[in-house]
Design a protein around this motif. Structure first.
Motif, short mmCIF file in Angstrom:
data_model
loop_
_atom_site.label_atom_id
_atom_site.label_comp_id
_atom_site.label_asym_id
_atom_site.label_seq_id
_atom_site.Cartn_x
_atom_site.Cartn_y
_atom_site.Cartn_z
N SER A 42 0.83 -1.20 0.00
CA SER A 42 0.00 0.00 0.00
C SER A 42 0.87 1.25 0.00
N GLN A 43 0.27 2.33 -0.49
CA GLN A 43 0.91 3.64 -0.47
C GLN A 43 -0.12 4.69 -0.07
N VAL A 44 0.23 5.53 0.88
CA VAL A 44 -0.61 6.69 1.20
C VAL A 44 -0.05 7.86 0.42
N ILE A 45 -0.68 8.11 -0.71
CA ILE A 45 -0.23 9.18 -1.61
C ILE A 45 -1.36 9.47 -2.58
N ARG A 46 -1.51 10.71 -2.98
CA ARG A 46 -2.50 11.02 -4.01
C ARG A 46 -2.08 10.32 -5.30
N PHE A 47 -3.04 9.70 -5.96
CA PHE A 47 -2.64 8.85 -7.08
C PHE A 47 -2.03 9.60 -8.24
N GLU A 48 -2.33 10.91 -8.37
CA GLU A 48 -1.68 11.66 -9.45
C GLU A 48 -0.20 11.90 -9.16
N ASP A 49 0.21 11.68 -7.90
CA ASP A 49 1.62 11.83 -7.53
C ASP A 49 2.35 10.49 -7.45
N ALA A 50 1.64 9.40 -7.55
CA ALA A 50 2.24 8.08 -7.37
C ALA A 50 3.01 7.65 -8.62
N ASN A 51 4.10 6.94 -8.41
CA ASN A 51 4.82 6.30 -9.51
C ASN A 51 4.24 4.91 -9.71
N LEU A 52 3.54 4.72 -10.80
CA LEU A 52 2.89 3.45 -11.04
C LEU A 52 3.89 2.43 -11.56
#
Length: 216
Positions: free
Chosen positions: A104-114
């Motif tokens: 899991s990651q707590v981060i806004r998805f537009e900022d996440a590295n997919l």
């Protein structure tokens, strides 16, 4: 489109009470778009335990839980720490699955590295909350992250939805949605439009595209 009174209408930023939302959706089943995508995967010959999904805006985990139950590896992403905390504490997740198959990651998805070579990107009612100026780059990263034959499933708000008046949400016409899906074979594209309510009982006008699409 009917005029809807909304307590947020004086501001162009749509603010949500996420705790109230999580409480309202406790126990609800996985989204139909996810189930439709999973049915497509099940009809294909591949090893279930090698399948990898990203759940964008996972919330309290109604879709993540279903993916884990079916043996998928899942990266759950949400901008709210409470969402991930609730997901980890769900009684319907096998601890073995959580340890071996879940990140899991707590981060806004537009900022996440997919990650790359993803089998499924699931975004159930989450993409509309991406700021409009960030949406094109987010969508490009979703497309790049999926392997050939991988799928996107989720929802995009239409241009007649009452939330389309907010500058903090993104929305699209049907033509624009079809353009977004030009790299995909469309397996489901259902357009829904009606007066209704949100999960926490707010009145709104819904204009939604429900999508399942396979990357070419």
């Amino acid at each position: 489109m009917p005029q809807i009174d909304d307590k947020y209408s004086k501001s162009k930023v749509l603010e949500r009470d996420w705790e109230a939302y999580y409480n309202a959706v406790v126990g609800r089943p996985p989204r139909e778009t996810l189930l439709a995508a999973l049915a497509r995967f099940d009809a294909e010959a591949s090893e279930v335990n090698s399948r990898f999904a990203v759940d964008l805006g996972c919330g309290e985990g109604r879709d993540t839980v279903e993916l884990l139950r079916r043996g998928w590896h899942v990266l759950a992403i949400d901008g709210q720490a409470e969402a991930i905390a609730r997901l980890r504490l769900r009684p319907d997740i096998d601890p073995i699955h959580l340890e071996k198959q879940f990140a899991s990651q707590v981060i806004r998805f537009e900022d996440a590295n997919l990650p790359t070579s993803v089998d499924l990107v699931n975004a159930s009612f989450s993409l509309p909350f991406c700021p409009p100026d960030r949406f094109p780059s987010l969508w490009a990263r979703i497309v790049i992250s999926l392997k050939t034959g991988g799928r996107f499933c989720g929802q995009i708000l239409g241009d007649r939805d009452s939330w389309a008046t907010y500058t903090s949400t993104n929305h699209h016409s049907r033509k624009e949605v079809e353009e977004l899906l030009r790299s995909f074979a469309i397996e489901m594209l259902e357009e829904e439009e009606h007066l209704g309510k949100t999960a926490i009982g707010e009145e709104k006008y819904w204009h939604i595209f429900h999508i399942v699409a396979r990357k070419r």
